[in-house]
Motif scaffolding. Structure first.
Motif, PDB file in Angstrom:
ATOM      1  N   GLY A 295      -3.487  16.888  26.221  1.00  0.00           N
ATOM      2  CA  GLY A 295      -3.091  16.194  25.210  1.00  0.00           C
ATOM      3  C   GLY A 295      -3.726  15.674  23.940  1.00  0.00           C
ATOM      4  O   GLY A 295      -3.554  15.367  22.925  1.00  0.00           O
ATOM      5  N   THR A 296      -5.181  16.373  24.251  1.00  0.00           N
ATOM      6  CA  THR A 296      -6.058  16.241  23.104  1.00  0.00           C
ATOM      7  C   THR A 296      -6.004  17.510  22.383  1.00  0.00           C
ATOM      8  O   THR A 296      -5.806  18.761  22.625  1.00  0.00           O
ATOM      9  N   VAL A 297      -6.308  17.322  21.151  1.00  0.00           N
ATOM     10  CA  VAL A 297      -6.536  18.485  19.951  1.00  0.00           C
ATOM     11  C   VAL A 297      -7.875  18.401  19.254  1.00  0.00           C
ATOM     12  O   VAL A 297      -8.246  17.456  18.820  1.00  0.00           O
ATOM     13  N   VAL A 298      -8.373  19.612  19.426  1.00  0.00           N
ATOM     14  CA  VAL A 298      -9.672  19.761  18.613  1.00  0.00           C
ATOM     15  C   VAL A 298      -9.497  20.844  17.542  1.00  0.00           C
ATOM     16  O   VAL A 298      -9.067  21.825  17.773  1.00  0.00           O
TER      17      VAL A 298
ATOM     18  N   LYS B  77      -7.483  11.361  27.189  1.00  0.00           N
ATOM     19  CA  LYS B  77      -6.191  11.875  27.048  1.00  0.00           C
ATOM     20  C   LYS B  77      -5.639  11.501  25.552  1.00  0.00           C
ATOM     21  O   LYS B  77      -5.745  10.464  25.241  1.00  0.00           O
ATOM     22  N   GLY B  78      -4.932  12.453  24.854  1.00  0.00           N
ATOM     23  CA  GLY B  78      -4.318  12.134  23.638  1.00  0.00           C
ATOM     24  C   GLY B  78      -5.120  11.846  22.619  1.00  0.00           C
ATOM     25  O   GLY B  78      -4.729  11.236  21.622  1.00  0.00           O
TER      26      GLY B  78
ATOM     27  N   ASN C  84       0.261   7.651  15.667  1.00  0.00           N
ATOM     28  CA  ASN C  84       0.264   6.577  16.118  1.00  0.00           C
ATOM     29  C   ASN C  84      -0.355   6.517  17.588  1.00  0.00           C
ATOM     30  O   ASN C  84      -0.042   7.101  18.471  1.00  0.00           O
ATOM     31  N   ASN C  85      -1.613   5.992  17.476  1.00  0.00           N
ATOM     32  CA  ASN C  85      -2.601   6.564  18.520  1.00  0.00           C
ATOM     33  C   ASN C  85      -2.040   5.635  20.038  1.00  0.00           C
ATOM     34  O   ASN C  85      -2.189   6.505  21.088  1.00  0.00           O
ATOM     35  N   LYS C  86      -1.548   4.586  19.999  1.00  0.00           N
ATOM     36  CA  LYS C  86      -1.225   3.885  21.240  1.00  0.00           C
ATOM     37  C   LYS C  86       0.251   4.660  21.883  1.00  0.00           C
ATOM     38  O   LYS C  86       0.310   4.912  22.937  1.00  0.00           O
ATOM     39  N   SER C  87       1.004   4.825  20.687  1.00  0.00           N
ATOM     40  CA  SER C  87       2.423   5.481  20.953  1.00  0.00           C
ATOM     41  C   SER C  87       2.179   6.984  21.689  1.00  0.00           C
ATOM     42  O   SER C  87       2.722   7.345  22.438  1.00  0.00           O
ATOM     43  N   ARG C  88       1.092   7.524  20.936  1.00  0.00           N
ATOM     44  CA  ARG C  88       0.706   9.083  21.540  1.00  0.00           C
ATOM     45  C   ARG C  88       0.491   9.147  22.852  1.00  0.00           C
ATOM     46  O   ARG C  88       1.006   9.869  23.870  1.00  0.00           O
ATOM     47  N   VAL C  89      -0.305   8.173  23.409  1.00  0.00           N
ATOM     48  CA  VAL C  89      -0.843   8.035  24.903  1.00  0.00           C
ATOM     49  C   VAL C  89       0.357   7.770  25.644  1.00  0.00           C
ATOM     50  O   VAL C  89       0.418   8.313  26.709  1.00  0.00           O
ATOM     51  N   GLU C  90       1.026   6.895  25.164  1.00  0.00           N
ATOM     52  CA  GLU C  90       2.272   6.444  26.266  1.00  0.00           C
ATOM     53  C   GLU C  90       3.320   7.418  26.377  1.00  0.00           C
ATOM     54  O   GLU C  90       3.684   7.689  27.563  1.00  0.00           O
TER      55      GLU C  90
ATOM     56  N   VAL D  59     -18.693   9.136  25.178  1.00  0.00           N
ATOM     57  CA  VAL D  59     -17.222   8.767  26.113  1.00  0.00           C
ATOM     58  C   VAL D  59     -16.381   8.492  25.054  1.00  0.00           C
ATOM     59  O   VAL D  59     -16.392   7.521  24.128  1.00  0.00           O
ATOM     60  N   PHE D  60     -15.187   8.946  24.936  1.00  0.00           N
ATOM     61  CA  PHE D  60     -13.789   8.658  24.212  1.00  0.00           C
ATOM     62  C   PHE D  60     -12.963   8.294  25.231  1.00  0.00           C
ATOM     63  O   PHE D  60     -12.424   9.152  25.828  1.00  0.00           O
ATOM     64  N   GLU D  61     -12.353   7.049  25.152  1.00  0.00           N
ATOM     65  CA  GLU D  61     -11.341   6.619  25.640  1.00  0.00           C
ATOM     66  C   GLU D  61      -9.986   7.355  25.298  1.00  0.00           C
ATOM     67  O   GLU D  61      -9.922   8.026  24.114  1.00  0.00           O
ATOM     68  N   ASP D  62      -8.594   7.253  26.024  1.00  0.00           N
ATOM     69  CA  ASP D  62      -7.546   7.851  25.718  1.00  0.00           C
ATOM     70  C   ASP D  62      -7.020   7.384  24.036  1.00  0.00           C
ATOM     71  O   ASP D  62      -7.451   6.127  23.525  1.00  0.00           O
ATOM     72  N   GLY D  63      -6.628   8.308  23.438  1.00  0.00           N
ATOM     73  CA  GLY D  63      -5.882   7.992  22.149  1.00  0.00           C
ATOM     74  C   GLY D  63      -7.069   7.647  20.940  1.00  0.00           C
ATOM     75  O   GLY D  63      -6.440   7.277  19.905  1.00  0.00           O
TER      76      GLY D  63
END
Ligand SMILES: CC(C)(COP(=O)(O)OP(=O)(O)OC[C@H]1O[C@@H](n2cnc3c(N)ncnc32)[C@H](O)[C@@H]1OP(=O)(O)O)[C@@H](O)C(=O)NCCC(=O)NCCS
Length: 215
Positions: free
Chosen positions: A106-109, A123-124, A69-75, A138-142
């Protein structure tokens, strides 16, 4: 040597653990997961639930969030950083990433991914297997780009947006936050916040409220 706990022992968590192992920076890797029936996954101990991370902070200084879950991951990442844990960036050794890129914690490639020059990843984020991101994006968080996604140069993707498997995004496009690009879509124009788009060329199929996306 430092020790790493991975929050989430599902399919994504298992891939993340293998990447961390290949990086060789941690002498112990464990999972936290809310499925209390799990005691071990692929040889890694499951030592507690997601909320237990502070209880293990003294032994495991590094923590990585592997939930879809993208939003929960960043939180969760933001909470952990606030509480003094170190959140690493995980990069599979078989990737091609320009030295002029910036990739936040928190990012995985994952394996086979290519990220070209001057791209910034928040992030994330999840840059999934065999995806490519061209120059000056540019990718924002999550943000999660799924396996086999291709992103043209100078494209921006907003917070917590999910680009599904095999989709392509043209260059110079802006995709909003909290959006979903369906599998196989071809995005040729800007996409607003909170919509699902699909097809070739991609058109809006759904409008969302403030929901959380993730695989
Ligand atoms: C986008 C997706 C998540 C479905 O979202 P959803 O909100 O449940 O969408 P629905 O199934 O309700 O479909 C809504 C509309 O979009 C269309 N649609 C959905 N996915 C589509 C796709 N990939 N291509 C074309 N049209 C699609 C549906 O046919 C439907 O159209 P209609 O309203 O004209 O009948 C899903 O289709 C998808 O692409 N999944 C891939 C997931 C993935 O990449 N996983 C990898 C994780 S690593």
């Amino acid at each position: 040597m430092p020790k790493l706990m991975i929050l989430g022992a599902g399919g994504h968590g298992k891939v993340v653990a293998e990447i961390a192992e290949l990086m060789g920076r941690w002498d112990e890797i464990v999972f936290l997961d809310d499925n209390q029936k799990l005691s071990e996954v692929n040889g890694y101990k499951v030592i507690g639930t997601l909320n237990d991370y502070m209880a293990y902070k003294d032994r495991y200084q590094y923590a990585f969030v592997a939930i879809g879950n993208n939003k929960s991951r960043v939180e969760l990442i933001d909470n952990m950083i606030r509480k003094g844990l170190v959140v690493p960036t995980l990069i599979h050794p078989f990737t091609a990433i320009s030295a002029n890129c910036k990739i936040q914690e928190g990012t995985v490639v994952m394996a086979g991914a290519v990220i070209n020059t001057n791209t910034i990843i928040g992030k994330g984020c999840i840059v999934n297997t065999c995806s490519s991101i061209d120059h000056d994006c540019v990718f924002e968080d999550g943000v999660h780009i799924s396996p086999g996604v291709h992103i043209g140069g100078t494209t921006n993707i907003g917070k917590a947006t999910w680009v599904c498997v095999g989709a392509s995004v043209a260059n110079n496009v802006a995709i909003g936050k909290n959006a979903v690009v369906a599998a196989g879509a071809v995005v040729t124009k800007n996409i607003p916040d909170n919509v699902m788009v699909a097809g070739v060329p991609a058109v809006i199929k759904k409008q969302f409220g403030d929901v959380n996306h993730g695989s």
